[in-house]
Structures are given as C-alpha cells and as structure tokens.
Design an enzyme around this catalytic site. Structure first.
Site, PDB file in Angstrom:
ATOM      1  N   HIS A   1     -23.170 -22.724  21.810  1.00 11.63           N
ATOM      2  CA  HIS A   1     -22.323 -23.828  22.275  1.00 11.63           C
ATOM      3  C   HIS A   1     -21.394 -23.381  23.395  1.00 11.63           C
ATOM      4  O   HIS A   1     -21.262 -22.193  23.682  1.00 11.63           O
ATOM      5  CB  HIS A   1     -21.501 -24.385  21.101  1.00 11.63           C
ATOM      6  CG  HIS A   1     -20.582 -23.373  20.484  1.00 11.63           C
ATOM      7  ND1 HIS A   1     -19.349 -23.045  21.029  1.00 11.63           N
ATOM      8  CD2 HIS A   1     -20.711 -22.619  19.373  1.00 11.63           C
ATOM      9  CE1 HIS A   1     -18.767 -22.137  20.271  1.00 11.63           C
ATOM     10  NE2 HIS A   1     -19.571 -21.843  19.260  1.00 11.63           N
ATOM     11  N   CYS A  28     -20.970 -18.081  15.693  1.00  9.33           N
ATOM     12  CA  CYS A  28     -21.811 -18.693  16.722  1.00  9.33           C
ATOM     13  C   CYS A  28     -21.829 -17.856  17.997  1.00  9.33           C
ATOM     14  O   CYS A  28     -21.118 -16.877  18.137  1.00  9.33           O
ATOM     15  CB  CYS A  28     -21.309 -20.091  17.037  1.00  9.33           C
ATOM     16  SG  CYS A  28     -21.447 -21.237  15.646  1.00  9.33           S
TER      17      CYS A  28
END
Length: 199
Positions: free
Chosen positions: A159, A175
């Site tokens: 992301h 992440c």
C-alpha cells in the site's frame, strides 16, 4: 620545523581517530519522529544503498503470468515485471519493524482497492490501544495511503503511505509500504492474480 609539522599532523590524526572510535561506541539513539532506533554504522551493517539494485525475474518465478512482484525485505525494495516483461519497475519500500511481523513466501494480489479504509488488527490495537479503530479512505492521515493491493495472506497489503519518513526503513506493522506516487503506478500495472514473492 619539519619535525614540528610531523608531530602536529600525528597529534591531529590520533585525536581524530580517537573521536571517531569514541563516537562509534555511543549507544543507539532514537532519532526524533522516526519509527525505529538508529545505531552507529559498522562494517557488519548492510547498507540499503548498496543492495538497492535491479534484478532478473528468472531466479524467483517460473513465469511472469499476470505479472510478478518481488519484495526484498533486506534491501527494502519492490520489483515489478509485467506479464510480457516489457515493463520493469523498482521501488523503495518500508518493511515490517521486526521479524515476528514479517511474512515471507509466495502469495498473490487478490483485490485492488482505491482509497482503502484502515482498521488496526487486534494485535496492533493491543500494542497501541491509543490508535483509532478506523481511518476512512481518503483521509490525509490514512496509513494505507491512496491505494492498496490486498494479498492472499490475511491483513497483509502492499500500500501507499502518507508518512514518507517510513520508506527505506523497518517501520511497518507487517505490510509493505510505498510512496503514494509509486503505489499509484504499481496499482495501474498490477492485476488481481499478480504473483507476489516476499524474500
């Protein structure tokens, strides 16, 4: 006079060397507004700049069907190859803070989301009870940035990030983060089914 000059140069050299050695013995210092501890550099540290390099896809993937993404946790780099191999991209990333937050292995993109809503996982909330329960998509402080590629692993994403200080660091809760302008580019190139390998 020549002997005086040599003595002065020797004193400067010895004094400078002592200052350098003394500085390297200082304890790790937390830098203001960063997400990890900074330590003094040593010969055993692998510097990110020297390992941020182009790679070939063949050692990592059998093919590039639907495209391929390789995330190198050590060099903090994401590599993308298009299905026909005409496009290759290399992006700096943020990576997880610790080994216990890091996943490695094969997965794939299962969903692409514009302006994703962020919700902390239960383990994040346990570590940081002061965090909000939700940050809506499009909010300027949204930790997922402007786009997200959801992977087949639960709660694991590639992301964007609004906090550009995180890129190039061990700074995420699991992440892989990119600059918002880079996730916009990768989002346009990747598709559902794109292969992902984290090493």
């Amino acid at each position: 006079m020549s002997d005086d000059k040599h003595a002065l140069n020797r004193r400067l050299f010895v004094g400078g060397a002592a200052a350098v050695l003394g500085a390297s013995a200082l304890p790790a210092m937390a830098m203001e507004n960063t997400t990890e501890m900074e330590t003094a550099a040593s010969a055993s540290v692998r510097h990110n700049a020297s390992s941020f390099r182009m790679l070939d896809w063949q050692p990592y993937f059998a093919n590039t069907r639907k495209g391929a993404i390789l995330v190198d946790i050590t060099s903090r780099a994401l590599h993308f190859w298009s299905e026909d191999q005409s496009i290759y991209k290399l992006y700096p990333t943020s990576v997880p803070l610790s080994d216990d937050l890091t996943r490695k292995g094969k997965t794939e993109v299962i969903q692409k989301v514009e302006n994703p809503t962020w919700r902390p996982t239960p383990s994040m909330k346990q570590r940081h009870p002061e965090w909000p329960d939700v940050v809506e998509g499009g909010a300027p402080d949204n930790p997922l940035g402007v786009r997200a590629l959801y992977l087949s692993w639960p709660a694991y994403r590639i992301h964007g990030t609004h906090d550009t200080r995180k890129i190039g660091r061990r700074s995420s809760n699991g992440c892989v983060g990119l600059y918002n302008e880079h996730i916009l580019e990768l989002y346009a190139l990747a598709q559902v089914g794109t292969q992902v390998l984290l090493i």
